[in-house]
Design a protein around this motif. Structure first.
Motif, PDB file in Angstrom:
ATOM      1  N   ILE A 285      27.596   9.038  19.383  1.00  0.00           N
ATOM      2  CA  ILE A 285      26.783   7.916  18.925  1.00  0.00           C
ATOM      3  C   ILE A 285      25.466   7.963  19.687  1.00  0.00           C
ATOM      4  CG2 ILE A 285      26.603   5.414  18.685  1.00  0.00           C
ATOM      5  CD1 ILE A 285      28.814   6.651  17.010  1.00  0.00           C
ATOM      6  N   ILE A 286      24.354   8.032  18.937  1.00  0.00           N
ATOM      7  CA  ILE A 286      23.042   8.144  19.565  1.00  0.00           C
ATOM      8  C   ILE A 286      22.162   6.983  19.085  1.00  0.00           C
ATOM      9  CG2 ILE A 286      20.984   9.590  19.857  1.00  0.00           C
ATOM     10  CD1 ILE A 286      22.691  11.995  19.115  1.00  0.00           C
ATOM     11  N   GLU A 287      21.485   6.333  20.011  1.00  0.00           N
ATOM     12  CA  GLU A 287      20.559   5.254  19.641  1.00  0.00           C
ATOM     13  C   GLU A 287      19.248   5.876  19.151  1.00  0.00           C
ATOM     14  OE1 GLU A 287      18.741   1.065  21.423  1.00  0.00           O
ATOM     15  OE2 GLU A 287      20.090   2.317  22.639  1.00  0.00           O
ATOM     16  N   ALA A 288      18.933   5.612  17.918  1.00  0.00           N
ATOM     17  CA  ALA A 288      17.718   6.166  17.309  1.00  0.00           C
ATOM     18  C   ALA A 288      16.600   5.101  17.353  1.00  0.00           C
ATOM     19  CB  ALA A 288      17.997   6.601  15.876  1.00  0.00           C
ATOM     20  N   SER A 289      15.465   5.445  16.777  1.00  0.00           N
ATOM     21  CA  SER A 289      14.337   4.507  16.790  1.00  0.00           C
ATOM     22  C   SER A 289      14.542   3.394  15.767  1.00  0.00           C
ATOM     23  CB  SER A 289      13.040   5.277  16.493  1.00  0.00           C
ATOM     24  OG  SER A 289      13.131   5.898  15.224  1.00  0.00           O
ATOM     25  N   ASP A 290      13.706   2.354  15.874  1.00  0.00           N
ATOM     26  CA  ASP A 290      13.714   1.236  14.929  1.00  0.00           C
ATOM     27  C   ASP A 290      15.061   0.526  14.916  1.00  0.00           C
ATOM     28  OD1 ASP A 290      11.102   1.944  14.256  1.00  0.00           O
ATOM     29  OD2 ASP A 290      11.816   3.318  12.681  1.00  0.00           O
ATOM     30  N   GLY A 291      15.771   0.449  16.059  1.00  0.00           N
ATOM     31  CA  GLY A 291      17.013  -0.303  16.137  1.00  0.00           C
ATOM     32  C   GLY A 291      18.145   0.294  15.342  1.00  0.00           C
ATOM     33  N   ARG A 292      18.120   1.575  15.135  1.00  0.00           N
ATOM     34  CA  ARG A 292      19.172   2.226  14.371  1.00  0.00           C
ATOM     35  C   ARG A 292      20.073   3.054  15.295  1.00  0.00           C
ATOM     36  NH1 ARG A 292      16.066   5.350   9.686  1.00  0.00           N
ATOM     37  NH2 ARG A 292      14.711   5.846  11.473  1.00  0.00           N
ATOM     38  N   LEU A 293      21.293   3.327  14.826  1.00  0.00           N
ATOM     39  CA  LEU A 293      22.234   4.198  15.542  1.00  0.00           C
ATOM     40  C   LEU A 293      22.548   5.400  14.668  1.00  0.00           C
ATOM     41  CD1 LEU A 293      24.839   1.662  17.014  1.00  0.00           C
ATOM     42  CD2 LEU A 293      22.990   2.817  18.224  1.00  0.00           C
ATOM     43  N   ALA A 294      22.684   6.561  15.293  1.00  0.00           N
ATOM     44  CA  ALA A 294      23.112   7.765  14.571  1.00  0.00           C
ATOM     45  C   ALA A 294      24.540   8.089  14.999  1.00  0.00           C
ATOM     46  CB  ALA A 294      22.192   8.934  14.909  1.00  0.00           C
ATOM     47  N   ALA A 295      25.410   8.182  14.019  1.00  0.00           N
ATOM     48  CA  ALA A 295      26.809   8.549  14.279  1.00  0.00           C
ATOM     49  C   ALA A 295      27.021   9.980  13.795  1.00  0.00           C
ATOM     50  CB  ALA A 295      27.747   7.597  13.550  1.00  0.00           C
ATOM     51  N   ARG A 315      25.997  19.257  20.598  1.00  0.00           N
ATOM     52  CA  ARG A 315      25.747  17.862  20.953  1.00  0.00           C
ATOM     53  C   ARG A 315      24.357  17.710  21.566  1.00  0.00           C
ATOM     54  NH1 ARG A 315      29.229  15.860  24.968  1.00  0.00           N
ATOM     55  NH2 ARG A 315      28.286  13.849  24.498  1.00  0.00           N
ATOM     56  N   ALA A 316      24.009  18.637  22.480  1.00  0.00           N
ATOM     57  CA  ALA A 316      22.683  18.554  23.104  1.00  0.00           C
ATOM     58  C   ALA A 316      21.570  18.750  22.074  1.00  0.00           C
ATOM     59  CB  ALA A 316      22.577  19.603  24.213  1.00  0.00           C
ATOM     60  N   SER A 317      21.807  19.666  21.140  1.00  0.00           N
ATOM     61  CA  SER A 317      20.795  19.929  20.104  1.00  0.00           C
ATOM     62  C   SER A 317      20.576  18.701  19.230  1.00  0.00           C
ATOM     63  CB  SER A 317      21.225  21.118  19.241  1.00  0.00           C
ATOM     64  OG  SER A 317      21.334  22.288  20.030  1.00  0.00           O
ATOM     65  N   PHE A 318      21.642  17.990  18.889  1.00  0.00           N
ATOM     66  CA  PHE A 318      21.492  16.805  18.040  1.00  0.00           C
ATOM     67  C   PHE A 318      20.750  15.686  18.762  1.00  0.00           C
ATOM     68  CE2 PHE A 318      24.434  18.434  14.843  1.00  0.00           C
ATOM     69  CZ  PHE A 318      23.897  17.882  13.696  1.00  0.00           C
ATOM     70  N   ASN A 325      13.155  13.231  15.279  1.00  0.00           N
ATOM     71  CA  ASN A 325      13.108  12.640  13.948  1.00  0.00           C
ATOM     72  C   ASN A 325      14.509  12.164  13.597  1.00  0.00           C
ATOM     73  OD1 ASN A 325      12.939  12.009  11.212  1.00  0.00           O
ATOM     74  ND2 ASN A 325      11.563  13.707  10.743  1.00  0.00           N
ATOM     75  N   PRO A 326      14.729  10.832  13.514  1.00  0.00           N
ATOM     76  CA  PRO A 326      16.074  10.292  13.321  1.00  0.00           C
ATOM     77  C   PRO A 326      16.586  10.441  11.877  1.00  0.00           C
ATOM     78  CG  PRO A 326      14.497   8.496  13.393  1.00  0.00           C
ATOM     79  CD  PRO A 326      13.723   9.742  13.705  1.00  0.00           C
ATOM     80  N   ASP A 327      15.777  10.941  10.968  1.00  0.00           N
ATOM     81  CA  ASP A 327      16.256  11.091   9.605  1.00  0.00           C
ATOM     82  C   ASP A 327      17.446  12.044   9.586  1.00  0.00           C
ATOM     83  OD1 ASP A 327      15.927  10.929   6.620  1.00  0.00           O
ATOM     84  OD2 ASP A 327      15.813  13.106   6.965  1.00  0.00           O
ATOM     85  N   PRO A 328      18.599  11.622   9.024  1.00  0.00           N
ATOM     86  CA  PRO A 328      19.812  12.465   9.068  1.00  0.00           C
ATOM     87  C   PRO A 328      19.618  13.858   8.476  1.00  0.00           C
ATOM     88  CG  PRO A 328      20.338  10.236   8.369  1.00  0.00           C
ATOM     89  CD  PRO A 328      18.850  10.309   8.399  1.00  0.00           C
ATOM     90  N   VAL A 329      18.920  13.918   7.352  1.00  0.00           N
ATOM     91  CA  VAL A 329      18.734  15.230   6.714  1.00  0.00           C
ATOM     92  C   VAL A 329      17.914  16.133   7.628  1.00  0.00           C
ATOM     93  CG1 VAL A 329      17.744  16.448   4.754  1.00  0.00           C
ATOM     94  CG2 VAL A 329      18.937  14.269   4.403  1.00  0.00           C
ATOM     95  N   HIS A 330      16.875  15.607   8.224  1.00  0.00           N
ATOM     96  CA  HIS A 330      16.029  16.410   9.124  1.00  0.00           C
ATOM     97  C   HIS A 330      16.802  16.826  10.358  1.00  0.00           C
ATOM     98  CE1 HIS A 330      13.029  17.196  12.277  1.00  0.00           C
ATOM     99  NE2 HIS A 330      12.266  17.673  11.259  1.00  0.00           N
ATOM    100  N   ALA A 331      17.559  15.902  10.929  1.00  0.00           N
ATOM    101  CA  ALA A 331      18.346  16.208  12.140  1.00  0.00           C
ATOM    102  C   ALA A 331      19.360  17.287  11.824  1.00  0.00           C
ATOM    103  CB  ALA A 331      19.028  14.949  12.672  1.00  0.00           C
TER     104      ALA A 331
END
Length: 331
Positions: A285-295, A315-318, A325-331
């Motif tokens: 679970i990573i805290e992304a920008s704009d108050g979002r979380l990435a799972a 994990r480190a790369s993600f 860039n928190p966009d899932p497709v880009h990540a």
């Protein structure tokens, strides 16, 4: 023959002046006086039966040799499964020591030093009498293992060569402490346990004072057993090393859930598969920008150290990708 009025027949063992032993068969009949019915004497002959006795002795020797070989094959078969398939060093040591007793020796012990503290190796002792095993364990506590000893297991491990004491002088034992005097030691053979990693430890067999000393056949068999045990322990030690590294990676790399905002609840579970090898499955679970979380849930293919290391890299790369860039497709 005189009493029973019958033929007599028996063998004489004769020692010649040169010290060699020969066999002569005596065959005879009593001579009975026809008038009185009394035994007046006897007549007969003596025959050289050396060859016959040699054949009997050779046949007896071959039968005993076959019996010993069959027993040894049965012994090897009884430990082969453990030696071939077990990756537990302690289980290997216990199986070997207990199977040796009492056919090959009265006592059997194995000392394993590789990847152990220098003065605290793994030691397993076996005797058919449980009380004596407890007594031996007490001796180990009273007389700790000395890695610098020049004889016994420590000496054999240092030199990598077999040590044989065919007969221990009872007088020397009587002059020593009560522990050795009570042990009733006869003959002792200590052999190194060698694997690809080097000398891993030693195996010691002890016979009692009233038992026959180890002969050349015994030593050949002991060497064969030691070679198999060394190979099995080598595999077990390598497995222990890989398991230790994998578990260390697992403890360091597995995710822990971070603190999350009040607006969301997150729960996760990581359950290892059967066995002790770490897999490549992971979550984060990573805290992304704009108050979002990435799972994130991922799986590095394979098991063991390689997959654990790959998991850490992913994990480190993600973390880096989401930070850029928190966009899932880009990540």
């Amino acid at each position: 023959a005189v009493t029973r009025r019958e033929t007599f027949r028996f063998d004489h063992r004769c020692t010649w002046p040169d010290g060699t032993v020969h066999w002569i068969e005596g065959i005879g009949d009593p001579i009975v006086d026809e008038a009185t019915g009394e035994v007046a004497g006897a007549f007969g002959l003596a025959i050289d039966v050396d060859e016959r006795h040699r054949q009997v002795e050779e046949r007896t020797r071959l039968v005993e040799f076959e019996r010993q070989q069959r027993k040894r094959v049965e012994y090897l078969a009884s430990i082969n499964d453990v030696l071939a398939f077990s990756d537990d060093a302690n289980k290997i040591m216990k199986t070997v020591t207990t199977t040796v007793i009492p056919e090959l020796a009265e006592w059997c012990s194995i000392v394993l030093v590789t990847d152990r503290p220098r003065s605290q190796p793994s030691i397993v002792v076996a005797h058919r009498d449980p009380e004596k095993v407890r007594w031996a364990e007490q001796i180990q506590r009273d007389y700790p293992y000395d890695p610098d000893a020049r004889w016994g297991a420590a000496g054999v491990i240092s030199s990598g060569t077999r040590e044989l004491v065919n007969s221990i002088d009872p007088g020397l034992l009587a002059q020593s402490d009560d522990v050795l005097a009570k042990a009733g030691l006869g003959s002792v053979v200590t052999v190194p346990l060698i694997g690809a990693l080097g000398t891993l430890g030693a195996m010691q067999l002890i016979r009692a004072a009233n038992d026959p000393a180890f002969d050349s056949d015994d030593l050949e068999f002991v060497d064969e057993v030691a070679a198999r045990v060394g190979a099995a322990l080598n595999t077990a030690i390598l497995f222990e090393r890989e398991r230790t590294v994998a578990l260390t990676l697992q403890n360091r790399l597995l995710s822990t859930l971070p603190d999350t905002p009040d607006w969301i609840e997150v729960a996760a579970s990581y359950v290892p598969a059967t066995g002790l090898k770490i897999g490549g499955d992971w979550f984060q679970i990573i805290e992304a920008s704009d108050g979002r979380l990435a799972a994130i849930v991922g799986d590095a293919v394979g098991h063991g150290i390689g997959s654990a290391a790959a998991m850490g890299q992913l994990r480190a790369s993600f973390v880096t990708a989401v930070a850029n860039n928190p966009d899932p497709v880009h990540a």
